[in-house]
Design a protein around this motif. Structure first.
Motif, mmCIF file in Angstrom:
data_model
loop_
_atom_site.group_PDB
_atom_site.id
_atom_site.type_symbol
_atom_site.label_atom_id
_atom_site.label_comp_id
_atom_site.label_asym_id
_atom_site.label_seq_id
_atom_site.Cartn_x
_atom_site.Cartn_y
_atom_site.Cartn_z
ATOM 1 N N LYS A 166 -47.599 12.040 -43.717
ATOM 2 C CA LYS A 166 -46.351 11.582 -43.075
ATOM 3 C C LYS A 166 -46.105 12.367 -41.793
ATOM 4 C CE LYS A 166 -43.543 9.133 -46.297
ATOM 5 N NZ LYS A 166 -43.314 9.149 -47.700
ATOM 6 N N ASN A 167 -46.928 12.119 -40.780
ATOM 7 C CA ASN A 167 -46.655 12.742 -39.478
ATOM 8 C C ASN A 167 -46.249 11.638 -38.495
ATOM 9 O OD1 ASN A 167 -49.024 11.723 -37.886
ATOM 10 N ND2 ASN A 167 -50.186 12.907 -39.390
ATOM 11 N N GLY A 168 -45.764 12.042 -37.324
ATOM 12 C CA GLY A 168 -45.224 11.086 -36.361
ATOM 13 C C GLY A 168 -46.202 10.008 -35.950
ATOM 14 N N ALA A 169 -47.481 10.388 -35.748
ATOM 15 C CA ALA A 169 -48.476 9.413 -35.265
ATOM 16 C C ALA A 169 -48.786 8.360 -36.325
ATOM 17 C CB ALA A 169 -49.749 10.134 -34.842
ATOM 18 N N VAL A 170 -48.938 8.796 -37.586
ATOM 19 C CA VAL A 170 -49.218 7.851 -38.677
ATOM 20 C C VAL A 170 -48.029 6.902 -38.852
ATOM 21 C CG1 VAL A 170 -49.594 7.608 -41.173
ATOM 22 C CG2 VAL A 170 -50.800 9.383 -39.915
ATOM 23 N N LEU A 171 -46.810 7.479 -38.816
ATOM 24 C CA LEU A 171 -45.611 6.655 -39.006
ATOM 25 C C LEU A 171 -45.451 5.641 -37.862
ATOM 26 C CD1 LEU A 171 -43.157 9.417 -40.274
ATOM 27 C CD2 LEU A 171 -44.187 7.601 -41.636
ATOM 28 N N LEU A 172 -45.799 6.059 -36.648
ATOM 29 C CA LEU A 172 -45.717 5.150 -35.497
ATOM 30 C C LEU A 172 -46.774 4.038 -35.627
ATOM 31 C CD1 LEU A 172 -44.646 4.272 -32.734
ATOM 32 C CD2 LEU A 172 -46.165 5.950 -31.668
ATOM 33 N N ALA A 173 -48.002 4.426 -35.994
ATOM 34 C CA ALA A 173 -49.082 3.434 -36.170
ATOM 35 C C ALA A 173 -48.687 2.425 -37.248
ATOM 36 C CB ALA A 173 -50.383 4.133 -36.546
ATOM 37 N N ARG A 174 -48.069 2.909 -38.318
ATOM 38 C CA ARG A 174 -47.629 2.046 -39.418
ATOM 39 C C ARG A 174 -46.576 1.025 -38.951
ATOM 40 N NH1 ARG A 174 -48.732 2.299 -44.623
ATOM 41 N NH2 ARG A 174 -49.928 4.201 -44.390
ATOM 42 N N GLU A 181 -24.128 10.914 -31.052
ATOM 43 C CA GLU A 181 -24.796 11.569 -32.200
ATOM 44 C C GLU A 181 -25.759 12.633 -31.679
ATOM 45 O OE1 GLU A 181 -24.437 10.775 -35.456
ATOM 46 O OE2 GLU A 181 -23.107 9.053 -35.172
ATOM 47 N N THR A 182 -26.329 13.401 -32.609
ATOM 48 C CA THR A 182 -27.421 14.308 -32.232
ATOM 49 C C THR A 182 -28.611 14.006 -33.144
ATOM 50 O OG1 THR A 182 -26.517 15.980 -33.707
ATOM 51 C CG2 THR A 182 -26.030 16.233 -31.359
ATOM 52 N N ILE A 183 -29.809 14.272 -32.616
ATOM 53 C CA ILE A 183 -31.024 14.016 -33.404
ATOM 54 C C ILE A 183 -31.335 15.245 -34.247
ATOM 55 C CG2 ILE A 183 -33.514 13.598 -33.252
ATOM 56 C CD1 ILE A 183 -32.966 12.037 -30.677
ATOM 57 N N GLU A 184 -31.563 15.022 -35.541
ATOM 58 C CA GLU A 184 -31.986 16.126 -36.427
ATOM 59 C C GLU A 184 -33.505 16.141 -36.463
ATOM 60 O OE1 GLU A 184 -30.452 16.442 -40.490
ATOM 61 O OE2 GLU A 184 -28.851 15.092 -39.823
ATOM 62 N N MET A 185 -34.085 17.320 -36.487
ATOM 63 C CA MET A 185 -35.549 17.425 -36.586
ATOM 64 C C MET A 185 -35.962 17.438 -38.061
ATOM 65 S SD MET A 185 -37.080 17.427 -33.774
ATOM 66 C CE MET A 185 -35.988 16.472 -32.788
ATOM 67 N N ASP A 186 -36.987 16.663 -38.387
ATOM 68 C CA ASP A 186 -37.514 16.631 -39.757
ATOM 69 C C ASP A 186 -38.721 17.578 -39.801
ATOM 70 O OD1 ASP A 186 -38.317 16.019 -42.275
ATOM 71 O OD2 ASP A 186 -38.698 13.894 -41.924
ATOM 72 N N ILE A 187 -38.434 18.872 -39.984
ATOM 73 C CA ILE A 187 -39.461 19.929 -39.837
ATOM 74 C C ILE A 187 -40.707 19.724 -40.700
ATOM 75 C CG2 ILE A 187 -39.895 22.443 -39.979
ATOM 76 C CD1 ILE A 187 -38.156 21.500 -37.570
ATOM 77 N N PRO A 188 -40.598 19.244 -41.972
ATOM 78 C CA PRO A 188 -41.830 19.062 -42.776
ATOM 79 C C PRO A 188 -42.849 18.101 -42.151
ATOM 80 C CG PRO A 188 -39.881 18.930 -44.181
ATOM 81 C CD PRO A 188 -39.386 18.964 -42.771
ATOM 82 N N THR A 189 -42.434 17.283 -41.164
ATOM 83 C CA THR A 189 -43.393 16.345 -40.539
ATOM 84 C C THR A 189 -44.134 16.974 -39.360
ATOM 85 O OG1 THR A 189 -41.723 15.434 -39.038
ATOM 86 C CG2 THR A 189 -41.960 14.348 -41.181
ATOM 87 N N MET A 190 -43.832 18.245 -39.084
ATOM 88 C CA MET A 190 -44.492 18.925 -37.955
ATOM 89 C C MET A 190 -45.945 19.250 -38.316
ATOM 90 S SD MET A 190 -42.956 22.198 -36.021
ATOM 91 C CE MET A 190 -43.840 23.083 -34.782
ATOM 92 N N ARG A 191 -46.857 19.037 -37.384
ATOM 93 C CA ARG A 191 -48.275 19.390 -37.571
ATOM 94 C C ARG A 191 -48.684 20.264 -36.389
ATOM 95 N NH1 ARG A 191 -46.625 17.805 -41.443
ATOM 96 N NH2 ARG A 191 -47.175 16.013 -42.750
ATOM 97 N N LYS A 192 -49.802 20.961 -36.547
ATOM 98 C CA LYS A 192 -50.152 21.907 -35.470
ATOM 99 C C LYS A 192 -50.396 21.194 -34.130
ATOM 100 C CE LYS A 192 -55.154 22.651 -36.161
ATOM 101 N NZ LYS A 192 -55.497 21.731 -37.254
ATOM 102 N N ASP A 193 -50.809 19.908 -34.191
ATOM 103 C CA ASP A 193 -51.066 19.183 -32.945
ATOM 104 C C ASP A 193 -50.010 18.123 -32.653
ATOM 105 O OD1 ASP A 193 -51.759 17.701 -35.136
ATOM 106 O OD2 ASP A 193 -53.648 16.931 -34.314
ATOM 107 N N LEU A 194 -48.937 18.080 -33.461
ATOM 108 C CA LEU A 194 -47.896 17.055 -33.277
ATOM 109 C C LEU A 194 -46.504 17.599 -33.573
ATOM 110 C CD1 LEU A 194 -49.256 13.787 -34.961
ATOM 111 C CD2 LEU A 194 -48.670 14.049 -32.557
ATOM 112 N N PRO A 195 -45.540 17.367 -32.691
ATOM 113 C CA PRO A 195 -44.163 17.781 -32.972
ATOM 114 C C PRO A 195 -43.586 16.980 -34.148
ATOM 115 C CG PRO A 195 -44.470 17.215 -30.649
ATOM 116 C CD PRO A 195 -45.677 16.732 -31.383
ATOM 117 N N PRO A 196 -42.512 17.473 -34.774
ATOM 118 C CA PRO A 196 -41.921 16.743 -35.900
ATOM 119 C C PRO A 196 -41.226 15.458 -35.432
ATOM 120 C CG PRO A 196 -40.519 18.593 -35.277
ATOM 121 C CD PRO A 196 -41.759 18.695 -34.439
#
Length: 388
Positions: A325-333, A272-287
């Motif tokens: 809904k950014n990567g860090a919050v979702l990971l912490a959750r 498979e390939t990983i799709e990027m979820d662009i709306p989750t990108m933040r200035k200090d965090l990749p999507p």
């Protein structure tokens, strides 16, 4: 670790109006074979009550964990606590709930606190109580066996008497609390926190936000475990990539990948390939990425670092996390919702993140994970780490 059931423990308190410290204290410890929970209610409120309740919980937990015989433990506590000269009562009361994880049997010891609340299939069950006298003090004890869906909890007087003389003549009362909780079990009991939060919200409401006495509830809800596996960093030995990709994909719980290289490794294995979820990108965090069969895919170092900070600030309370809904919050959750966290940590060094001043074998990733693991264990999480 009990593979069939998870003993989900949560405690919440409301401080008496105008007091910075809570005069009730809760402490619990969990090992593979048992859980020990202590609630102590210090006489009065404020600093003095808080110190006495803290002293009581510390003595009880320390001695019980050292397997000191129960009678000796209780004698030590009652013998240590001063007696109020005016009211001739002990300066702190307590409830102990101990659970054997191997047999699911529990024992309750109660000294002058309200009776425990025990629910089976969402219905209140009154436990048979035995009364013993230790140092002229009445000690009540009960026992039973927990099954999936059961709940047992201890409360302090502040909940029992909520609304006293204001919204209710004699306070909320044990029977009314039990009935209120039965309604919660019909529709909204999914974990310990969801049950206790609703009881505490009603307690606050009965006091009309002017809390008349420290109010505390600690409870255990028996439910299906929610294990999480986090795979971060490619293995040192490149020939093991597929082995670890398969370990993640066959894991019977939530699956999380932290790191671009790790994500691509698993995606390649799946074809498979990983799709990027662009709306989750933040200035200090990749999507974040999207990959079927995997619950969350994030970048590695930055996201783990930020998620650790969020877990530290929230003190393990998921309701304090941001709703962003950014990567860090979702990971912490994912981590806070998990009961047992399995880390698979690849030790191949990413040169981009390596500090040239550090020895080659100390990667930033490894240090970050060790920091996170220590934090989670201090919050009573069950954590396993495997380096590969």
């Amino acid at each position: 670790m009990n593979q069939d059931n998870f003993f989900d423990i949560c405690n919440l308190s409301l401080n008496k109006k105008g007091e910075e410290l809570c005069g009730d204290q809760v402490k619990f410890t969990k090992t593979e074979t048992k859980s020990t929970i202590v609630l102590s209610d210090g006489l009065g409120s404020g600093v003095k009550a808080s110190i006495l309740a803290t002293l009581t919980t510390e003595i009880l937990i320390t001695m019980l964990n050292a397997d000191v015989p129960l009678e000796e433990v209780i004698k030590t506590v009652i013998g240590t606590l001063p007696i109020c000269q005016v009211r001739k009562i002990a300066y702190a009361t307590f409830t102990i709930i101990s659970i054997n994880h191997l047999t699911n049997e529990f024992k309750v010891i109660n000294f002058d606190n309200p009776p425990v609340l025990y629910f089976k299939k969402g219905r209140i069950v009154k436990l048979e109580t035995k009364i013993d006298k230790i140092l002229e003090k009445k000690i009540q004890s009960s026992e039973g066996k927990l099954e999936r869906g059961d709940f047992i909890g201890a409360i302090s007087d502040g909940i029992l008497y909520a609304g006293l003389g204001d919204t209710m003549n004699f306070g909320w009362g044990w029977d009314n609390i039990a009935k209120y909780m039965e309604r919660i079990f019909i529709s909204q009991a999914t974990n310990s926190r969801s049950i206790i939060e609703q009881v505490m919200a009603e307690t606050r409401s009965l006091y009309r936000d002017k809390i008349g006495d420290d109010a505390t509830f600690v409870g255990v809800y028996v439910r299906k475990p929610n294990p999480v596996m986090i795979f971060t960093g490619p293995p040192l030995d490149i020939t093991q990539d597929e082995v670890y990709a398969e370990r993640l994909l066959s894991f019977p719980g939530r699956k999380v990948i932290c790191g671009g290289t790790t994500g691509n490794l698993v995606a390649n294995y799946m074809g498979e390939t990983i799709e990027m979820d662009i709306p989750t990108m933040r200035k200090d965090l990749p999507p974040i990425g999207i990959l079927k069969e995997v619950d969350l895919v994030t970048e590695g170092i930055l996201t783990i670092s930020k998620a650790t900070e969020m877990i530290r600030k929230s003190k393990g309370d998921i309701s304090r996390l941001s709703s962003d809904k950014n990567g860090a919050v979702l990971l912490a959750r994912e981590i806070l919702e998990g009961d047992s966290i399995y880390f698979l940590v690849g030790q191949q060094i990413n040169e981009f993140y390596q500090n040239p001043l550090l020895p080659k074998n100390i990667s930033i990733r490894r240090n970050l994970i060790e920091d996170l693991v220590q934090l989670l264990r201090s919050q009573q999480k069950e954590v396993m780490v495997e380096y590969c």
